[in-house]
Design a protein around this motif. Structure first.
Motif, PDB file in Angstrom:
ATOM      1  N   ASN A  68       0.826  -1.211   0.000  1.00 42.12           N
ATOM      2  CA  ASN A  68       0.000   0.000   0.000  1.00 42.12           C
ATOM      3  C   ASN A  68       0.859   1.259   0.000  1.00 42.12           C
ATOM      4  O   ASN A  68       0.515   2.250  -0.645  1.00 42.12           O
ATOM      5  N   TYR A  69       1.981   1.199   0.710  1.00 38.45           N
ATOM      6  CA  TYR A  69       2.926   2.325   0.688  1.00 38.45           C
ATOM      7  C   TYR A  69       3.406   2.569  -0.749  1.00 38.45           C
ATOM      8  O   TYR A  69       3.411   3.700  -1.233  1.00 38.45           O
ATOM      9  N   ASN A  70       3.802   1.480  -1.399  1.00 39.01           N
ATOM     10  CA  ASN A  70       4.299   1.601  -2.779  1.00 39.01           C
ATOM     11  C   ASN A  70       3.230   2.158  -3.718  1.00 39.01           C
ATOM     12  O   ASN A  70       3.535   2.920  -4.629  1.00 39.01           O
ATOM     13  N   TYR A  71       1.998   1.768  -3.463  1.00 34.55           N
ATOM     14  CA  TYR A  71       0.879   2.266  -4.281  1.00 34.55           C
ATOM     15  C   TYR A  71       0.682   3.772  -4.078  1.00 34.55           C
ATOM     16  O   TYR A  71       0.636   4.539  -5.033  1.00 34.55           O
ATOM     17  N   PHE A  72       0.595   4.188  -2.812  1.00 35.84           N
ATOM     18  CA  PHE A  72       0.378   5.614  -2.495  1.00 35.84           C
ATOM     19  C   PHE A  72       1.577   6.481  -2.884  1.00 35.84           C
ATOM     20  O   PHE A  72       1.435   7.673  -3.123  1.00 35.84           O
ATOM     21  N   ASN A  73       2.739   5.865  -2.915  1.00 34.46           N
ATOM     22  CA  ASN A  73       3.977   6.601  -3.189  1.00 34.46           C
ATOM     23  C   ASN A  73       4.020   7.167  -4.614  1.00 34.46           C
ATOM     24  O   ASN A  73       4.722   8.135  -4.884  1.00 34.46           O
ATOM     25  N   LYS A  74       3.267   6.574  -5.511  1.00 34.17           N
ATOM     26  CA  LYS A  74       3.220   7.060  -6.896  1.00 34.17           C
ATOM     27  C   LYS A  74       2.395   8.348  -6.952  1.00 34.17           C
ATOM     28  O   LYS A  74       1.326   8.439  -6.350  1.00 34.17           O
ATOM     29  N   THR A  75       2.899   9.307  -7.692  1.00 39.09           N
ATOM     30  CA  THR A  75       2.228  10.611  -7.781  1.00 39.09           C
ATOM     31  C   THR A  75       0.961  10.551  -8.623  1.00 39.09           C
ATOM     32  O   THR A  75      -0.029  11.219  -8.318  1.00 39.09           O
ATOM     33  N   HIS A  76       0.989   9.724  -9.662  1.00 50.07           N
ATOM     34  CA  HIS A  76      -0.152   9.658 -10.583  1.00 50.07           C
ATOM     35  C   HIS A  76      -1.011   8.419 -10.347  1.00 50.07           C
ATOM     36  O   HIS A  76      -0.484   7.336 -10.090  1.00 50.07           O
ATOM     37  N   LEU A  77      -2.303   8.602 -10.503  1.00 46.57           N
ATOM     38  CA  LEU A  77      -3.272   7.517 -10.355  1.00 46.57           C
ATOM     39  C   LEU A  77      -3.055   6.471 -11.447  1.00 46.57           C
ATOM     40  O   LEU A  77      -2.766   6.812 -12.580  1.00 46.57           O
ATOM     41  N   GLU A  78      -3.225   5.197 -11.104  1.00 45.54           N
ATOM     42  CA  GLU A  78      -3.063   4.148 -12.128  1.00 45.54           C
ATOM     43  C   GLU A  78      -4.226   4.230 -13.118  1.00 45.54           C
ATOM     44  O   GLU A  78      -5.338   4.613 -12.753  1.00 45.54           O
TER      45      GLU A  78
END
Ligand SMILES: [Zn+2]
Length: 213
Positions: A68-78
């Motif tokens: 979840n950290y890795n997911y939130f860490n991305k600036t842009h939405l998938e």
């Protein structure tokens, strides 16, 4: 007996600890957050900060703290999240995430803007919990959320405590700030039972679960 009580309250206080695990709040994230504040909440600011009035509890619907950290860490939405992407390319995130053993991680300063609850992000602190509808949240998460709510209520003028599934009740209130009246998604997290248990532990704070107007 007197000493026992003292020890108990001391132990409770010293149990509370937050681990810093900051996500990348990049220049681009700042830019997109300011854009979101303007486009969706109608608020023009120079920095992506919020004045917290509300705490929204969530569950992640799966994964671990790390994923979840890795997911939130991305600036842009998938790109898979179409409904959300149409509104803004800014990725979702939350200020905190609580592991199943009750460990609390702070992903960003609590007064920094995070996209986690439509209509209310500009005033709401998000707390994510590792769990799902099937993977029920734990008693340790109940205790950790209650401690964190208590801590935040001392730090900010928090008036409301809600579960993500309850946010629709604010839709016709003054607190709701969303320029697109159709932008709304039904939510089930974090569950009625969890909310009941957390609320019981912070009952003395008298936090509201619905708007005044
Ligand atoms: Zn949620």
């Amino acid at each position: 007996m007197f000493f026992l009580i003292l020890n108990f309250s001391f132990a409770q206080k010293s149990d509370f600890k937050v681990i810093n695990k900051p996500i990348n709040y990049s220049e681009e994230r700042i830019r997109l957050s300011l854009e979101y504040l303007k486009e969706h909440h109608g608020i023009t600011q120079k920095s992506p900060t919020i004045i917290p009035k509300m705490i929204v509890l969530h569950y992640t619907a799966g994964g671990t703290v790390e994923t979840n950290y890795n997911y939130f860490n991305k600036t842009h939405l998938e790109s898979a999240r179409n409904t959300l992407k149409k509104q803004s390319p800014l990725n979702v995130s939350s200020q905190y995430i609580v592991d199943r053993d009750g460990t609390i991680y702070q992903l960003m300063e609590p007064n920094l803007f995070a996209r986690h609850t439509i209509g209310l992000n500009y005033c709401a602190i998000g707390i994510e919990n590792i769990g799902s509808k099937k993977q029920l949240l734990t008693e340790k998460q109940v205790a950790a959320n209650a401690q964190l709510v208590r801590y935040l209520a001392q730090k900010y003028k928090i008036e409301y405590l809600i579960g993500h599934s309850e946010y629709g009740i604010f839709r016709n209130s003054k607190l709701w700030k969303e320029s697109d009246p159709k932008y709304f998604t039904g939510k089930e997290d974090p569950g009625k039972d969890f909310m009941k248990k957390v609320r019981l532990q912070v009952a003395d704070l008298n936090l509201k679960d619905k708007p005044n107007n």
